[in-house]
Design an enzyme around this catalytic site. Structure first.
Site, PDB file in Angstrom:
ATOM      1  N   LEU A  57       0.817  -1.224   0.000  1.00  0.00           N
ATOM      2  CA  LEU A  57       0.000   0.000   0.000  1.00  0.00           C
ATOM      3  C   LEU A  57       0.846   1.268   0.000  1.00  0.00           C
ATOM      4  CD1 LEU A  57      -3.021  -0.270   2.456  1.00  0.00           C
ATOM      5  CD2 LEU A  57      -3.007  -0.408  -0.021  1.00  0.00           C
ATOM      6  N   GLN A  81      -2.271  -1.384   9.107  1.00  0.00           N
ATOM      7  CA  GLN A  81      -1.675  -1.745  10.402  1.00  0.00           C
ATOM      8  C   GLN A  81      -2.877  -1.702  11.339  1.00  0.00           C
ATOM      9  OE1 GLN A  81      -0.859  -2.536  13.542  1.00  0.00           O
ATOM     10  NE2 GLN A  81      -0.703  -0.368  14.047  1.00  0.00           N
ATOM     11  N   TYR A  93       4.217   5.065  11.034  1.00  0.00           N
ATOM     12  CA  TYR A  93       4.007   3.947  10.101  1.00  0.00           C
ATOM     13  C   TYR A  93       2.515   3.652   9.942  1.00  0.00           C
ATOM     14  CZ  TYR A  93       3.402  -0.581   8.145  1.00  0.00           C
ATOM     15  OH  TYR A  93       2.950  -1.594   7.349  1.00  0.00           O
ATOM     16  N   SER A 123     -13.532   1.865  10.375  1.00  0.00           N
ATOM     17  CA  SER A 123     -13.626   1.189  11.678  1.00  0.00           C
ATOM     18  C   SER A 123     -14.463   1.958  12.691  1.00  0.00           C
ATOM     19  CB  SER A 123     -12.208   1.039  12.230  1.00  0.00           C
ATOM     20  OG  SER A 123     -12.243   0.705  13.592  1.00  0.00           O
ATOM     21  N   GLU A 125     -13.631   2.213  15.580  1.00  0.00           N
ATOM     22  CA  GLU A 125     -12.666   2.944  16.421  1.00  0.00           C
ATOM     23  C   GLU A 125     -12.723   4.447  16.128  1.00  0.00           C
ATOM     24  OE1 GLU A 125      -9.870   2.225  18.763  1.00  0.00           O
ATOM     25  OE2 GLU A 125     -11.315   0.638  19.147  1.00  0.00           O
ATOM     26  N   TYR A 147      -4.144   4.812  15.366  1.00  0.00           N
ATOM     27  CA  TYR A 147      -4.857   3.938  14.414  1.00  0.00           C
ATOM     28  C   TYR A 147      -6.190   4.574  14.013  1.00  0.00           C
ATOM     29  CZ  TYR A 147      -7.942   0.146  12.896  1.00  0.00           C
ATOM     30  OH  TYR A 147      -8.857  -0.614  12.201  1.00  0.00           O
TER      31      TYR A 147
END
Ligand code: NAP
Ligand code: G4F
Length: 324
Positions: A57, A81, A93, A123, A125, A147
């Protein structure tokens, strides 16, 4: 024959989605990044029926090349990730892979063939410190980890490419979904693997962090059906995919241990080192829009899911250790 390219095909969802698309007669391609020791555990049974293409990606040229080779009608962008805990120790990252990686894939589509339909793995999240209960498509985001911040970017860049270039781009806001193929870092699998080992006398304790956090946990096999359904609609749109029920980590632990006749309080130890710098206390989704527009409904209950995972871990460990 329809063709699909799946990024993240070696992961939990990628493997179930590949199975689903193969069962529907698709030719399935998977993007596989280079790793020193490749893990094909989730897709070893599919390797004769899918085609893997090397790419990452983070590398736009490799994505353009993957599209040139596969000529897909649909792209499912599941690569990321995806472990929240590690997103604090590898925040840049995580942003590169889970945020800018989405832009790379959208750019690859825009440059090569804007008619490709695109699914982005967003998500729950993103709701983080929730501003509304239950959470629906219009609930504002309040991400609580690097994230989640990266996923908010991925969501909005997907919406932006839909609005800017007219791409058929959908964002699936999926709540936690689990299975026997879940990575061992995530709390459900960590618990079911430990329960199996404790039952078989191979482990004594289970160290966990926050037992009070609540999640809306469903079965991954049900959730990949929603991804496919989103790309079969007349118009691209975003959907919350959830069960509409929430359980605490403590309830998860109780269900898993009691399935093998053990009292969890004798084995679980809370470890402050496993607490997160910022927690998401409660996730609870309302999948009404998906039910009405996609005709999607979860089929596997929470108890069935945890039982399925404990049974699978017992079998896997017995097979490895030759225990009867
Ligand atoms: P997973 O098991 O962690 O799989 C992640 C996949 O992404 C793996 O195949 C991994 O390949 C690949 N990957 C990571 N970085 C990459 C890169 N730079 N280039 C190419 N591939 C890369 O995740 P999952 O649970 O299946 O979840 C799928 C997607 O849905 C993720 O985007 C996740 O963030 C999102 N999501 C998951 C849930 C859930 O509860 N499972 C809920 C909402 C959203 P390797 O094998 O090489 O590591
Ligand atoms: O299983 P988890 O690591 O999943 P989390 O953070 O909810 O994220 C997962 O679901 C998201 C969808 O909402 C995905 F986007 C994401 O990619 C991933 O698949 O943790 C669940 C809860 C947390 O509150 C955590 O603090 O369990 C709590 N927990 C308590 N002890 C633990 C542990 N989590 C882990 N991983 N390990 C523990 O020992």
């Amino acid at each position: 024959m329809k063709k699909a390219l799946i990024t993240g095909i070696t992961g939990q969802d990628g493997s179930y989605l590949a199975e689903l698309l193969l069962s529907k007669g698709y030719k399935v391609f998977g993007l596989k990044r280079r790793t020193a020791t490749p893990s094909f555990e989730n897709i070893s049974h599919l390797l004769d029926n899918i085609e893997l293409i090397s790419g990452d990606l983070l590398d736009l040229a490799s994505l353009i090349e993957a599209i040139r080779i596969s000529q897909p009608d649909e792209i499912y962008n599941l690569a990321a990730q995806s472990f929240v805990t590690d997103s604090w120790s590898q925040s840049a990252y995580t942003g590169h892979a889970s945020a800018l990686g989405v832009t790379n894939m959208l750019e690859a589509i825009r440059i090569t063939n804007p008619n490709i339909r695109f699914y982005q793995a967003s998500s729950s999240e993103m709701f983080g410190k929730v501003l509304e209960i239950p959470q629906i498509e219009t609930t504002p985001f309040y991400p609580r980890s690097p994230y989640a911040v990266s996923k908010v970017y991925g969501h909005w860049i997907t919406v932006n490419y839909r609005e800017s270039y007219g791409l058929f781009a959908c964002s699936g806001i999926l709540f936690n979904h689990e299975s026997p193929r879940r990575g061992y870092d995530f709390v459900t699998r960590k618990v079911t693997d430990a329960v199996a080992k404790i039952k078989l006398g191979l482990q004594k304790e289970l160290f966990l962090g926050n037992l009070d956090a609540k999640r809306d946990w469903g079965y991954a096999g049900d959730y990949v059906k929603a991804m496919w359904l989103m790309l079969q609609q007349n118009k691209p749109d975003d959907f919350v995919i959830a069960t509409g029920e929430t359980r605490s980590v403590k309830e998860l632990v109780e269900v898993a241990f009691s399935h093998v006749g053990l009292d969890w309080t004798k084995y679980v130890v809370q470890d402050p080192k496993l607490m997160r710098p910022a927690e998401v206390d409660l996730l609870l989704g309302n999948p009404k829009k998906a039910e009405e527009k996609l005709g999607w409904k979860p089929e596997v209950s929470f108890d069935e899911l945890i039982k399925m995972m404990v049974e699978s871990d017992l079998e896997k460990i017995k097979a490895k250790k030759y225990i009867k």
